[in-house]
Design a protein around this motif. Structure first.
Motif, PDB file in Angstrom:
ATOM      1  N   GLN A  96       0.782  -1.098   0.044  1.00 52.66           N
ATOM      2  CA  GLN A  96       0.096   0.028   0.032  1.00 52.66           C
ATOM      3  C   GLN A  96       0.924   1.263  -0.041  1.00 52.66           C
ATOM      4  O   GLN A  96       0.529   2.313  -0.741  1.00 52.66           O
ATOM      5  CB  GLN A  96      -0.888   0.139   1.451  1.00 52.66           C
ATOM      6  N   GLN A  97       1.916   1.320   0.906  1.00 51.14           N
ATOM      7  CA  GLN A  97       2.936   2.351   0.707  1.00 51.14           C
ATOM      8  C   GLN A  97       3.340   2.614  -0.609  1.00 51.14           C
ATOM      9  O   GLN A  97       3.488   3.843  -1.041  1.00 51.14           O
ATOM     10  CB  GLN A  97       4.039   2.170   1.766  1.00 51.14           C
ATOM     11  N   ARG A  98       3.850   1.696  -1.604  1.00 52.53           N
ATOM     12  CA  ARG A  98       4.430   1.790  -2.743  1.00 52.53           C
ATOM     13  C   ARG A  98       3.085   2.099  -3.623  1.00 52.53           C
ATOM     14  O   ARG A  98       3.473   3.005  -4.601  1.00 52.53           O
ATOM     15  CB  ARG A  98       4.905   0.312  -3.248  1.00 52.53           C
ATOM     16  N   VAL A  99       1.965   1.800  -3.600  1.00 54.30           N
ATOM     17  CA  VAL A  99       0.683   2.095  -4.326  1.00 54.30           C
ATOM     18  C   VAL A  99       0.440   3.677  -4.162  1.00 54.30           C
ATOM     19  O   VAL A  99       0.346   4.363  -5.085  1.00 54.30           O
ATOM     20  CB  VAL A  99      -0.312   1.339  -4.168  1.00 54.30           C
ATOM     21  N   ASP A 100       0.728   3.977  -2.895  1.00 57.01           N
ATOM     22  CA  ASP A 100       0.404   5.620  -2.662  1.00 57.01           C
ATOM     23  C   ASP A 100       1.491   6.281  -3.238  1.00 57.01           C
ATOM     24  O   ASP A 100       1.174   7.465  -3.832  1.00 57.01           O
ATOM     25  CB  ASP A 100       0.450   5.766  -0.977  1.00 57.01           C
ATOM     26  N   GLU A 101       2.783   5.883  -3.322  1.00 57.62           N
ATOM     27  CA  GLU A 101       3.992   6.635  -3.722  1.00 57.62           C
ATOM     28  C   GLU A 101       3.725   6.735  -5.257  1.00 57.62           C
ATOM     29  O   GLU A 101       3.738   7.738  -5.883  1.00 57.62           O
ATOM     30  CB  GLU A 101       5.184   5.881  -3.516  1.00 57.62           C
ATOM     31  N   ILE A 102       3.291   5.616  -5.942  1.00 51.70           N
ATOM     32  CA  ILE A 102       2.967   5.741  -7.288  1.00 51.70           C
ATOM     33  C   ILE A 102       1.934   6.835  -7.724  1.00 51.70           C
ATOM     34  O   ILE A 102       2.068   7.198  -8.966  1.00 51.70           O
ATOM     35  CB  ILE A 102       2.829   4.304  -7.994  1.00 51.70           C
ATOM     36  N   ARG A 103       1.032   6.585  -6.911  1.00 51.51           N
ATOM     37  CA  ARG A 103      -0.171   7.513  -7.280  1.00 51.51           C
ATOM     38  C   ARG A 103       0.256   8.868  -6.862  1.00 51.51           C
ATOM     39  O   ARG A 103      -0.092   9.798  -7.743  1.00 51.51           O
ATOM     40  CB  ARG A 103      -1.271   7.319  -5.991  1.00 51.51           C
ATOM     41  N   ARG A 104       1.117   9.237  -5.989  1.00 51.16           N
ATOM     42  CA  ARG A 104       1.652  10.718  -5.877  1.00 51.16           C
ATOM     43  C   ARG A 104       2.498  11.144  -7.026  1.00 51.16           C
ATOM     44  O   ARG A 104       2.361  12.281  -7.448  1.00 51.16           O
ATOM     45  CB  ARG A 104       2.192  10.896  -4.681  1.00 51.16           C
ATOM     46  N   LEU A 105       3.409  10.174  -7.615  1.00 52.78           N
ATOM     47  CA  LEU A 105       4.191  10.643  -8.464  1.00 52.78           C
ATOM     48  C   LEU A 105       3.456  10.833  -9.994  1.00 52.78           C
ATOM     49  O   LEU A 105       3.622  11.616 -10.565  1.00 52.78           O
ATOM     50  CB  LEU A 105       5.232   9.424  -8.911  1.00 52.78           C
ATOM     51  N   GLN A 106       2.256   9.718  -9.911  1.00 53.23           N
ATOM     52  CA  GLN A 106       1.494  10.103 -11.243  1.00 53.23           C
ATOM     53  C   GLN A 106       0.837  11.517 -11.401  1.00 53.23           C
ATOM     54  O   GLN A 106       0.723  12.141 -12.362  1.00 53.23           O
ATOM     55  CB  GLN A 106       0.375   8.871 -11.199  1.00 53.23           C
ATOM     56  N   SER A 107       0.418  11.898  -9.903  1.00 54.00           N
ATOM     57  CA  SER A 107      -0.248  13.064  -9.935  1.00 54.00           C
ATOM     58  C   SER A 107       0.762  14.310 -10.258  1.00 54.00           C
ATOM     59  O   SER A 107       0.427  15.204 -10.860  1.00 54.00           O
ATOM     60  CB  SER A 107      -0.826  13.196  -8.589  1.00 54.00           C
ATOM     61  N   ALA A 108       2.049  14.192  -9.733  1.00 57.28           N
ATOM     62  CA  ALA A 108       2.744  15.143 -10.208  1.00 57.28           C
ATOM     63  C   ALA A 108       3.253  15.031 -11.668  1.00 57.28           C
ATOM     64  O   ALA A 108       3.273  16.276 -11.992  1.00 57.28           O
ATOM     65  CB  ALA A 108       4.270  14.702  -9.264  1.00 57.28           C
ATOM     66  N   VAL A 109       3.414  13.911 -11.975  1.00 59.48           N
ATOM     67  CA  VAL A 109       3.723  14.096 -13.711  1.00 59.48           C
ATOM     68  C   VAL A 109       2.483  14.530 -14.449  1.00 59.48           C
ATOM     69  O   VAL A 109       2.748  15.605 -15.156  1.00 59.48           O
ATOM     70  CB  VAL A 109       3.942  12.496 -14.110  1.00 59.48           C
ATOM     71  N   GLU A 110       1.289  14.370 -13.971  1.00 59.73           N
ATOM     72  CA  GLU A 110      -0.003  14.779 -14.694  1.00 59.73           C
ATOM     73  C   GLU A 110       0.171  16.170 -14.695  1.00 59.73           C
ATOM     74  O   GLU A 110       0.048  17.179 -15.515  1.00 59.73           O
ATOM     75  CB  GLU A 110      -1.107  14.422 -14.236  1.00 59.73           C
ATOM     76  N   GLU A 111       0.587  17.029 -13.174  1.00 56.16           N
ATOM     77  CA  GLU A 111       0.576  18.207 -13.206  1.00 56.16           C
ATOM     78  C   GLU A 111       1.645  19.176 -13.957  1.00 56.16           C
ATOM     79  O   GLU A 111       1.434  20.171 -14.503  1.00 56.16           O
ATOM     80  CB  GLU A 111       0.622  18.556 -11.634  1.00 56.16           C
ATOM     81  N   LEU A 132      11.571  14.735 -13.780  1.00 54.32           N
ATOM     82  CA  LEU A 132      10.985  14.926 -12.448  1.00 54.32           C
ATOM     83  C   LEU A 132      11.147  13.925 -11.542  1.00 54.32           C
ATOM     84  O   LEU A 132      11.532  13.904 -10.478  1.00 54.32           O
ATOM     85  CB  LEU A 132       9.238  14.679 -12.824  1.00 54.32           C
ATOM     86  N   LEU A 133      11.583  12.781 -12.027  1.00 53.82           N
ATOM     87  CA  LEU A 133      11.849  11.490 -11.172  1.00 53.82           C
ATOM     88  C   LEU A 133      13.315  11.808 -10.757  1.00 53.82           C
ATOM     89  O   LEU A 133      13.839  11.413  -9.788  1.00 53.82           O
ATOM     90  CB  LEU A 133      11.928  10.001 -11.835  1.00 53.82           C
ATOM     91  N   GLU A 134      14.328  12.250 -11.540  1.00 52.09           N
ATOM     92  CA  GLU A 134      15.506  12.623 -11.388  1.00 52.09           C
ATOM     93  C   GLU A 134      15.742  13.686  -9.989  1.00 52.09           C
ATOM     94  O   GLU A 134      16.355  13.455  -9.196  1.00 52.09           O
ATOM     95  CB  GLU A 134      16.507  12.987 -12.177  1.00 52.09           C
ATOM     96  N   GLN A 135      14.617  14.695 -10.143  1.00 51.27           N
ATOM     97  CA  GLN A 135      14.494  15.663  -9.096  1.00 51.27           C
ATOM     98  C   GLN A 135      14.021  15.145  -7.696  1.00 51.27           C
ATOM     99  O   GLN A 135      14.669  15.513  -6.675  1.00 51.27           O
ATOM    100  CB  GLN A 135      13.690  16.621  -9.304  1.00 51.27           C
ATOM    101  N   ARG A 136      13.397  13.965  -7.941  1.00 52.76           N
ATOM    102  CA  ARG A 136      12.637  13.280  -6.637  1.00 52.76           C
ATOM    103  C   ARG A 136      13.887  12.270  -6.108  1.00 52.76           C
ATOM    104  O   ARG A 136      13.512  11.712  -5.119  1.00 52.76           O
ATOM    105  CB  ARG A 136      11.500  12.891  -6.901  1.00 52.76           C
ATOM    106  N   GLY A 137      14.714  12.063  -6.815  1.00 50.48           N
ATOM    107  CA  GLY A 137      15.709  10.909  -6.227  1.00 50.48           C
ATOM    108  C   GLY A 137      15.407   9.631  -6.934  1.00 50.48           C
ATOM    109  O   GLY A 137      15.740   8.662  -6.062  1.00 50.48           O
ATOM    110  N   GLY A 138      14.601   9.326  -8.151  1.00 49.35           N
ATOM    111  CA  GLY A 138      14.097   8.320  -8.530  1.00 49.35           C
ATOM    112  C   GLY A 138      12.903   7.729  -7.820  1.00 49.35           C
ATOM    113  O   GLY A 138      12.192   8.560  -7.118  1.00 49.35           O
ATOM    114  N   MET A 139      12.907   6.437  -8.138  1.00 50.37           N
ATOM    115  CA  MET A 139      11.716   5.878  -7.793  1.00 50.37           C
ATOM    116  C   MET A 139      11.973   4.802  -6.688  1.00 50.37           C
ATOM    117  O   MET A 139      11.894   4.103  -5.918  1.00 50.37           O
ATOM    118  CB  MET A 139      10.693   5.340  -8.701  1.00 50.37           C
TER     119      MET A 139
END
Length: 91
Positions: A29-44, A84-91
């Motif tokens: 669930q933690q990983r799913v939540d992180e993926i959803r946060r990243l997806q929102s950031a990418v869309e934005e 964006l992923l690089e700025q966030r230190g990868g996934m």
């Protein structure tokens, strides 16, 4: 054949349930939540900069999209996503 679809679905669901149980529901669930946060950031941040083979008005822009998509219309906007992923230190 319809029955085979249901059997396949049930087998995949059972395998997924076992994998989640093995990894731990909280961890998954933690990983799913992180993926959803990243997806929102990418869309934005990246949606407006993605260049597709055809513009919104239907004009072909193949040269520009070739630099912005992995293949044809797949993965368009990847330079922004990668940055964006690089700025966030990868996934």
């Amino acid at each position: 054949i319809e029955h085979a679809d249901f059997l396949l679905y049930a087998a995949v669901q059972e395998s997924l349930d076992r994998t989640i149980a093995s990894l731990g529901v909280h961890r998954v669930q933690q990983r799913v939540d992180e993926i959803r946060r990243l997806q929102s950031a990418v869309e934005e941040k990246c949606e407006a900069s993605a260049v597709f083979p055809c513009s919104p008005d239907g004009t072909y822009q193949g040269d520009a999209s070739a630099k912005n998509c992995y293949v044809q219309d797949a993965g368009c906007g990847y330079p922004c996503v990668d940055a964006l992923l690089e700025q966030r230190g990868g996934m």
